[in-house]
Write a protein that holds these residues in place. Structure first.
Motif, PDB file in Angstrom:
ATOM      1  N   PHE A 276       0.854  -1.199   0.000  1.00  0.00           N
ATOM      2  CA  PHE A 276       0.000   0.000   0.000  1.00  0.00           C
ATOM      3  C   PHE A 276       0.882   1.240   0.000  1.00  0.00           C
ATOM      4  O   PHE A 276       1.929   1.273   0.663  1.00  0.00           O
ATOM      5  N   VAL A 277       0.465   2.236  -0.765  1.00  0.00           N
ATOM      6  CA  VAL A 277       1.065   3.582  -0.707  1.00  0.00           C
ATOM      7  C   VAL A 277      -0.081   4.581  -0.686  1.00  0.00           C
ATOM      8  O   VAL A 277      -1.126   4.363  -1.305  1.00  0.00           O
ATOM      9  N   ASN A 278       0.093   5.700   0.032  1.00  0.00           N
ATOM     10  CA  ASN A 278      -1.007   6.661   0.128  1.00  0.00           C
ATOM     11  C   ASN A 278      -1.037   7.578  -1.093  1.00  0.00           C
ATOM     12  O   ASN A 278      -0.131   7.593  -1.944  1.00  0.00           O
ATOM     13  N   GLN A 279      -2.104   8.351  -1.188  1.00  0.00           N
ATOM     14  CA  GLN A 279      -2.316   9.220  -2.345  1.00  0.00           C
ATOM     15  C   GLN A 279      -1.275  10.327  -2.414  1.00  0.00           C
ATOM     16  O   GLN A 279      -0.966  10.825  -3.505  1.00  0.00           O
ATOM     17  N   THR A 280      -0.725  10.722  -1.290  1.00  0.00           N
ATOM     18  CA  THR A 280       0.318  11.750  -1.293  1.00  0.00           C
ATOM     19  C   THR A 280       1.528  11.281  -2.093  1.00  0.00           C
ATOM     20  O   THR A 280       2.126  12.045  -2.870  1.00  0.00           O
ATOM     21  N   LEU A 281       1.890   9.999  -1.952  1.00  0.00           N
ATOM     22  CA  LEU A 281       3.028   9.445  -2.680  1.00  0.00           C
ATOM     23  C   LEU A 281       2.698   9.261  -4.158  1.00  0.00           C
ATOM     24  O   LEU A 281       3.536   9.550  -5.026  1.00  0.00           O
ATOM     25  N   THR A 282       1.500   8.796  -4.473  1.00  0.00           N
ATOM     26  CA  THR A 282       1.143   8.621  -5.885  1.00  0.00           C
ATOM     27  C   THR A 282       1.082   9.960  -6.603  1.00  0.00           C
ATOM     28  O   THR A 282       1.486  10.067  -7.769  1.00  0.00           O
ATOM     29  N   ALA A 283       0.593  10.993  -5.900  1.00  0.00           N
ATOM     30  CA  ALA A 283       0.546  12.330  -6.507  1.00  0.00           C
ATOM     31  C   ALA A 283       1.948  12.886  -6.727  1.00  0.00           C
ATOM     32  O   ALA A 283       2.222  13.553  -7.735  1.00  0.00           O
ATOM     33  N   PHE A 284       2.870  12.624  -5.821  1.00  0.00           N
ATOM     34  CA  PHE A 284       4.248  13.121  -5.938  1.00  0.00           C
ATOM     35  C   PHE A 284       4.958  12.458  -7.122  1.00  0.00           C
ATOM     36  O   PHE A 284       5.659  13.119  -7.896  1.00  0.00           O
ATOM     37  N   CYS A 285       4.784  11.152  -7.287  1.00  0.00           N
ATOM     38  CA  CYS A 285       5.502  10.417  -8.324  1.00  0.00           C
ATOM     39  C   CYS A 285       4.772  10.394  -9.663  1.00  0.00           C
ATOM     40  O   CYS A 285       5.382  10.088 -10.695  1.00  0.00           O
ATOM     41  N   GLY A 286       3.460  10.678  -9.650  1.00  0.00           N
ATOM     42  CA  GLY A 286       2.701  10.608 -10.891  1.00  0.00           C
ATOM     43  C   GLY A 286       2.463   9.186 -11.356  1.00  0.00           C
ATOM     44  O   GLY A 286       2.331   8.928 -12.554  1.00  0.00           O
ATOM     45  N   LYS A 287       2.427   8.228 -10.419  1.00  0.00           N
ATOM     46  CA  LYS A 287       2.176   6.825 -10.736  1.00  0.00           C
ATOM     47  C   LYS A 287       1.004   6.305  -9.904  1.00  0.00           C
ATOM     48  O   LYS A 287       0.681   6.869  -8.853  1.00  0.00           O
ATOM     49  N   THR A 288       0.404   5.234 -10.369  1.00  0.00           N
ATOM     50  CA  THR A 288      -0.713   4.643  -9.630  1.00  0.00           C
ATOM     51  C   THR A 288      -0.172   3.849  -8.440  1.00  0.00           C
ATOM     52  O   THR A 288       1.022   3.532  -8.368  1.00  0.00           O
ATOM     53  N   GLU A 289      -1.096   3.524  -7.532  1.00  0.00           N
ATOM     54  CA  GLU A 289      -0.706   2.731  -6.369  1.00  0.00           C
ATOM     55  C   GLU A 289      -0.175   1.366  -6.792  1.00  0.00           C
ATOM     56  O   GLU A 289       0.805   0.869  -6.232  1.00  0.00           O
ATOM     57  N   GLN A 290      -0.798   0.744  -7.806  1.00  0.00           N
ATOM     58  CA  GLN A 290      -0.358  -0.557  -8.267  1.00  0.00           C
ATOM     59  C   GLN A 290       1.029  -0.484  -8.890  1.00  0.00           C
ATOM     60  O   GLN A 290       1.876  -1.366  -8.665  1.00  0.00           O
ATOM     61  N   GLU A 291       1.304   0.575  -9.671  1.00  0.00           N
ATOM     62  CA  GLU A 291       2.623   0.730 -10.289  1.00  0.00           C
ATOM     63  C   GLU A 291       3.716   0.879  -9.228  1.00  0.00           C
ATOM     64  O   GLU A 291       4.798   0.296  -9.346  1.00  0.00           O
ATOM     65  N   LEU A 292       3.442   1.661  -8.198  1.00  0.00           N
ATOM     66  CA  LEU A 292       4.435   1.847  -7.143  1.00  0.00           C
ATOM     67  C   LEU A 292       4.605   0.573  -6.315  1.00  0.00           C
ATOM     68  O   LEU A 292       5.717   0.255  -5.877  1.00  0.00           O
ATOM     69  N   SER A 293       3.510  -0.146  -6.082  1.00  0.00           N
ATOM     70  CA  SER A 293       3.612  -1.396  -5.310  1.00  0.00           C
ATOM     71  C   SER A 293       4.447  -2.429  -6.052  1.00  0.00           C
ATOM     72  O   SER A 293       5.231  -3.170  -5.441  1.00  0.00           O
ATOM     73  N   ASP A 294       4.294  -2.490  -7.377  1.00  0.00           N
ATOM     74  CA  ASP A 294       5.003  -3.495  -8.170  1.00  0.00           C
ATOM     75  C   ASP A 294       6.448  -3.101  -8.462  1.00  0.00           C
ATOM     76  O   ASP A 294       7.331  -3.967  -8.494  1.00  0.00           O
ATOM     77  N   ASN A 295       6.693  -1.803  -8.684  1.00  0.00           N
ATOM     78  CA  ASN A 295       8.028  -1.365  -9.125  1.00  0.00           C
ATOM     79  C   ASN A 295       8.423  -0.073  -8.422  1.00  0.00           C
ATOM     80  O   ASN A 295       8.674   0.954  -9.064  1.00  0.00           O
ATOM     81  N   TRP A 296       8.506  -0.095  -7.098  1.00  0.00           N
ATOM     82  CA  TRP A 296       8.824   1.132  -6.375  1.00  0.00           C
ATOM     83  C   TRP A 296      10.271   1.565  -6.569  1.00  0.00           C
ATOM     84  O   TRP A 296      10.606   2.747  -6.433  1.00  0.00           O
ATOM     85  N   LEU A 297      11.147   0.634  -6.928  1.00  0.00           N
ATOM     86  CA  LEU A 297      12.541   1.011  -7.163  1.00  0.00           C
ATOM     87  C   LEU A 297      12.705   1.902  -8.388  1.00  0.00           C
ATOM     88  O   LEU A 297      13.730   2.584  -8.527  1.00  0.00           O
ATOM     89  N   ASP A 298      11.695   1.936  -9.276  1.00  0.00           N
ATOM     90  CA  ASP A 298      11.801   2.771 -10.465  1.00  0.00           C
ATOM     91  C   ASP A 298      11.872   4.250 -10.130  1.00  0.00           C
ATOM     92  O   ASP A 298      12.414   5.043 -10.905  1.00  0.00           O
ATOM     93  N   VAL A 299      11.327   4.678  -8.987  1.00  0.00           N
ATOM     94  CA  VAL A 299      11.332   6.102  -8.629  1.00  0.00           C
ATOM     95  C   VAL A 299      12.541   6.449  -7.768  1.00  0.00           C
ATOM     96  O   VAL A 299      12.705   7.608  -7.366  1.00  0.00           O
TER      97      VAL A 299
END
Length: 379
Positions: A276-299
């Protein structure tokens, strides 16, 4: 008569009675001239031994009788004058054959009775176990006749359904016991179970005690014995459903709280995978929660990834608190230094259940490619 036989079987003294009668018959044989059919007197004794329903007693009685019949030839008074010894042997051999036939028949009868008794005991034990399972898991059985489309409920299944439910219901009557959103689904599944021999498993709600909603699990499956009838269970899952609902509500409240925070909030499972990641993090990175959960090292900045991942794997394995500074890519492509922390949450067995983490910006953004030495902080 049956009470006397039962007492004979239950009594431990039955064997002594058989042994006493053996001695009495032998005593009579030993005082009688050869030629009289005393050997046949052991036959009723075998029948008496068989009534005790004990294989060992029957064996002892049979072999003892054979031995005593042979022994009687040597200790009994001589046969009357003119009585050929061949008749004596024929008499004794005939008695032995008679006893052997009775013995084999009685032994087979006792073995059959013991087998039936074991089967009845196993059946009783299975019934007791089934009743215990019914009490622990709160379920009852139902049977569906495909010829008349009638569903028969066991007493346990009937008790789980709304008051006034009959033991024999049509498909429409059974499906009408549940809330309207589930009625058509239950009836369709029952029909498919009849027409297509298709098993099903559904959770649905009904009303018990007025307007109180109660959750039940309905399972159906074709007969496994080659018959045409369908079988199934009705299980009370209301407690488990309430626990699941409370857990979902808690998760929803946590998500709402996390989304309201000005910092980044995230969670991971015991293996270290982000869940899980909150909306503050998804808004900062411009990625969906699923994208960050699967590939958080990309950011994470390329120069920081190895150290970030190595420290994270160490903490996941050891349970140490996670604390590190590294650069994260913002929506516009710039990298910002963040302090990222996480702590392990343990279950009642002392094992890591999940990780709760946060991230907080440390300074102004740096242009892509800018390098600032990372710092792994102590827990």
């Amino acid at each position: 008569m049956s009470q006397w036989i039962q007492q004979l079987r239950d009594s431990d003294n039955s064997q002594y009675l058989v042994y006493l009668l053996l001695l009495l018959i032998f005593a009579a044989d030993s005082q009688t001239q050869l030629g009289f059919a005393h050997g046949f007197l052991y036959a009723p004794l075998l029948l008496l031994a068989s009534l005790a329903n004990k294989i060992r007693l029957l064996n002892t009685c049979f072999y003892s009788a054979l031995l005593l019949i042979i022994l009687g030839i040597f200790i009994s008074p001589a046969a009357p004058q003119g009585f050929a010894f061949g008749y004596v042997l024929a008499n004794r051999i005939g008695a032995c054959i008679c006893l052997a036939l009775i013995y084999l028949q009685m032994r087979a009868a006792i073995a059959l009775q013991l087998q039936q008794a074991r089967q009845q005991a196993n059946l009783l034990r299975q019934q007791q176990q089934l009743q215990l399972i019914n009490q622990l898991t709160h379920f009852g059985r139902w049977t569906l006749d495909p010829h008349n489309h009638m569903l028969m409920l066991s007493a346990e299944a009937k008790a789980l359904l709304p008051a006034g439910s009959r033991s024999k219901l049509t498909l429409s009557q059974f499906s009408a016991l549940f809330h309207s959103p589930y009625q058509s689904a239950v009836q369709q599944l029952l029909s498919d179970c009849i027409d297509l021999k298709q098993a099903f498993d559904i959770e649905c709600a009904c009303r018990l005690d007025g307007d109180k909603t109660h959750w039940l699990r309905i399972v159906g499956y074709p007969a496994t014995d080659g018959g045409t009838s369908m079988h199934g269970i009705v299980q009370d899952i209301n407690s488990a459903h309430q626990i699941s609902m409370r857990l979902a509500q808690q998760q929803q409240r946590f998500k709402q709280w996390a989304d309201s925070m000005p910092i980044f909030v995230w969670t991971a499972d015991s293996s270290g995978s982000v869940t899980f990641v909150n909306q503050t993090l998804t808004a900062f990175c411009g990625k969906t929660e699923q994208e960050l959960s699967d590939n958080w090292l990309d950011v994470v900045h390329a120069e920081d990834r190895d150290a970030v991942m190595a420290h994270w794997l160490h903490c996941v394995k050891s349970g140490d608190a996670y604390s590190i500074e590294f650069r994260m890519r913002r929506l516009d492509g710039h990298y910002v230094w963040h302090l990222v922390k996480a702590v392990a949450v343990y279950d009642t067995d002392g094992k890591i259940e999940k990780w709760l983490g946060s991230a907080m910006a440390l300074g102004t953004a740096a242009k892509p490619g800018a390098v600032k030495p990372y710092n792994v902080l102590s827990g």
